[in-house]
Design an enzyme around this catalytic site. Sequence first.
Site, PDB file in Angstrom:
ATOM      1  N   CYS A   1       5.689   4.014  -6.701  1.00 18.40           N
ATOM      2  CA  CYS A   1       5.486   5.070  -5.708  1.00 18.40           C
ATOM      3  C   CYS A   1       6.760   5.156  -4.865  1.00 18.40           C
ATOM      4  O   CYS A   1       7.120   4.194  -4.190  1.00 18.40           O
ATOM      5  CB  CYS A   1       4.271   4.683  -4.865  1.00 18.40           C
ATOM      6  SG  CYS A   1       3.913   5.817  -3.538  1.00 18.40           S
TER       7      CYS A   1
ATOM      8  N   CYS B   1      -1.869  10.425   8.632  1.00 17.99           N
ATOM      9  CA  CYS B   1      -0.821   9.732   7.868  1.00 17.99           C
ATOM     10  C   CYS B   1       0.144   9.010   8.800  1.00 17.99           C
ATOM     11  O   CYS B   1       0.664   9.592   9.753  1.00 17.99           O
ATOM     12  CB  CYS B   1      -0.056  10.733   7.010  1.00 17.99           C
ATOM     13  SG  CYS B   1       1.279   9.978   6.037  1.00 17.99           S
TER      14      CYS B   1
ATOM     15  N   CYS C   1       0.722  15.601   9.043  1.00 19.48           N
ATOM     16  CA  CYS C   1      -0.686  15.402   8.666  1.00 19.48           C
ATOM     17  C   CYS C   1      -1.276  14.347   9.605  1.00 19.48           C
ATOM     18  O   CYS C   1      -0.680  13.288   9.817  1.00 19.48           O
ATOM     19  CB  CYS C   1      -0.795  14.957   7.212  1.00 19.48           C
ATOM     20  SG  CYS C   1      -0.153  16.192   6.061  1.00 19.48           S
TER      21      CYS C   1
ATOM     22  N   GLU D   1      10.420   2.894   2.127  1.00 18.23           N
ATOM     23  CA  GLU D   1       9.545   1.966   1.422  1.00 18.23           C
ATOM     24  C   GLU D   1       9.255   2.476   0.011  1.00 18.23           C
ATOM     25  O   GLU D   1       9.086   3.667  -0.221  1.00 18.23           O
ATOM     26  CB  GLU D   1       8.229   1.800   2.205  1.00 18.23           C
ATOM     27  CG  GLU D   1       8.513   1.327   3.625  1.00 18.23           C
ATOM     28  CD  GLU D   1       7.288   0.814   4.363  1.00 18.23           C
ATOM     29  OE1 GLU D   1       7.477   0.260   5.444  1.00 18.23           O
ATOM     30  OE2 GLU D   1       6.142   0.950   3.875  1.00 18.23           O
TER      31      GLU D   1
ATOM     32  N   CYS E   1      -1.718   4.172   0.518  1.00 18.97           N
ATOM     33  CA  CYS E   1      -1.434   5.581   0.816  1.00 18.97           C
ATOM     34  C   CYS E   1      -1.459   5.808   2.318  1.00 18.97           C
ATOM     35  O   CYS E   1      -2.390   5.422   3.002  1.00 18.97           O
ATOM     36  CB  CYS E   1      -2.494   6.499   0.233  1.00 18.97           C
ATOM     37  SG  CYS E   1      -2.830   6.260  -1.472  1.00 18.97           S
TER      38      CYS E   1
ATOM     39  N   CYS F   1       8.703  12.267   7.929  1.00 20.38           N
ATOM     40  CA  CYS F   1       8.121  13.466   7.329  1.00 20.38           C
ATOM     41  C   CYS F   1       7.830  14.465   8.442  1.00 20.38           C
ATOM     42  O   CYS F   1       7.458  14.079   9.544  1.00 20.38           O
ATOM     43  CB  CYS F   1       6.825  13.132   6.602  1.00 20.38           C
ATOM     44  SG  CYS F   1       6.131  14.523   5.664  1.00 20.38           S
TER      45      CYS F   1
HETATM   46  N1  SAH Z   1       3.794  14.199   1.237  1.00 19.16           N
HETATM   47  C1  SAH Z   1       3.135  14.109  -0.036  1.00 19.16           C
HETATM   48  C2  SAH Z   1       2.975  12.659  -0.492  1.00 19.16           C
HETATM   49  C3  SAH Z   1       2.106  11.887   0.458  1.00 19.16           C
HETATM   50  S1  SAH Z   1       1.353  10.375   0.099  1.00 19.16           S
HETATM   51  C4  SAH Z   1       1.791  14.770   0.063  1.00 19.16           C
HETATM   52  O1  SAH Z   1       1.395  15.150   1.148  1.00 19.16           O
HETATM   53  O2  SAH Z   1       1.149  14.962  -0.961  1.00 19.16           O
HETATM   54  C5  SAH Z   1       0.127  10.546  -1.077  1.00 19.16           C
HETATM   55  C6  SAH Z   1      -1.273  10.819  -0.562  1.00 19.16           C
HETATM   56  O3  SAH Z   1      -1.749   9.909   0.440  1.00 19.16           O
HETATM   57  C7  SAH Z   1      -1.369  12.205   0.030  1.00 19.16           C
HETATM   58  O4  SAH Z   1      -2.452  12.869  -0.524  1.00 19.16           O
HETATM   59  C8  SAH Z   1      -1.617  11.893   1.475  1.00 19.16           C
HETATM   60  O5  SAH Z   1      -2.239  12.959   2.133  1.00 19.16           O
HETATM   61  C9  SAH Z   1      -2.460  10.653   1.395  1.00 19.16           C
HETATM   62  N2  SAH Z   1      -2.572   9.938   2.674  1.00 19.16           N
HETATM   63  C10 SAH Z   1      -1.786  10.079   3.758  1.00 19.16           C
HETATM   64  N3  SAH Z   1      -2.201   9.255   4.742  1.00 19.16           N
HETATM   65  C11 SAH Z   1      -3.270   8.580   4.267  1.00 19.16           C
HETATM   66  C12 SAH Z   1      -4.100   7.556   4.801  1.00 19.16           C
HETATM   67  N4  SAH Z   1      -3.910   7.071   6.011  1.00 19.16           N
HETATM   68  N5  SAH Z   1      -5.092   7.075   4.026  1.00 19.16           N
HETATM   69  C13 SAH Z   1      -5.239   7.537   2.754  1.00 19.16           C
HETATM   70  N6  SAH Z   1      -4.484   8.483   2.202  1.00 19.16           N
HETATM   71  C14 SAH Z   1      -3.504   9.010   2.945  1.00 19.16           C
END
Ligand code: SAH
Length: 364
Positions: free
Chosen positions: A106, A120, A117, A93, A341, A113
């Site tokens: 983005c 996410c 986390c 995406e 995000c 991944c």
């Molecule tokens: N893998 C990278 C890019 C991730 S996406 C990273 O970890 O930085 C960008 C941001 O969105 C990251 O800070 C991630 O932690 C956050 N994120 C992930 N899941 C989320 C959610 N459900 N709600 C809000 N932010 C989220």
Amino acid sequence: MTTPTNLLGLDRRGLEHWFAARGEKPFRARQIMPWIYQRNVAAFDQMTDLAKALRTRLEIEATVATPELITEELSADGTRKWVLRLESGNAVETVFIPEADRGTLCISSQVGCAMDCQFCATATQGFSRNLTSAEIIAQVWFAQQALGAVPREGRVISNVVFMGMGEPLANFDNVVTAIRLLLDDLAYGLSKRRVTVSTSGLVPFMDRLRSEVDTALAVSLHAPTDELRDVIVPINRKYPLDELMAACRRYTAERERQMHIVYEYVMLDGVNDGEAEARALARLLAGMPAKVNLIPFNPFPGTRYTRSRPEVTQRFAGILRDKRIITTVRKTRGDDIAAACGQLVGEVKNRQKRRLSDIPVVRQ
Ligand code: SAH
């Protein structure tokens, strides 16, 4: 016969080598790049300033392979999400977020991944594979072409963030190649402050990034103590906060004074959003060139977390600001099309998808 090379995967030096290896002049790279990246031309026979013989040769030995669109969705707030099919049958995406003064793309760096986390959606699908450098850049190529159909202010790509699916630093070489193309004046020519790599904190690669390219960095912090971060950002067990913050200091140390790292902090109700965490976060970042970006949690099916209440987020922000830490609260964009995000999963789910052509374009 060898398979044709997808030129989207080669930065300027790579392309020069590619031509040289075929007995062609390296400067062909400089001729061909603006066609591909600035005029969005993928067909060699349209590159009219190249000799006919070279065009014919390119048609045999090279391609500009662009991804196939699976779905395109438009949010009520103007955010667009494209689900793009990759050759392996996977999908990623890519999201475009228009704002008054900029347009942010983005992009994804991996299918799935491995960082796991807890908050996410991408993590729930596990890790499939790294994207090639061509597949990373192809997202930008695709978006630019798709947006070109509606040339309006705020619709052009001025910023690119590696905040889609995947951990960019876990796909280091391909991400660096893509960054070189994003910054190259013959390709996308973005300024280095408008390309942001976001990482969950892969310390050794933060150091390598610093030595290889010059971009902005965002760090997904999300917790101010090891105890909490070990749980919600499990990579912390490998690279705990003291090592992460030391890497952040090294990242900004030799750079210009304006250079800040953005620390992302997802606001999870009752988990990391208390006053004690805000004070601990302020202590952790004291004296660092830091900005904090609080991200309201975006829910997805099956999650056990909920979003902090707005007044809790504001109180958290207030505590940080009292300690003179620049703090913003990220505006949630595209959540009605699961483009916000942490909501990207890259496969076509069984939910109702509206086609772009079915809904009116939202004017800003
Ligand atoms: N893998 C990278 C890019 C991730 S996406 C990273 O970890 O930085 C960008 C941001 O969105 C990251 O800070 C991630 O932690 C956050 N994120 C992930 N899941 C989320 C959610 N459900 N709600 C809000 N932010 C989220």
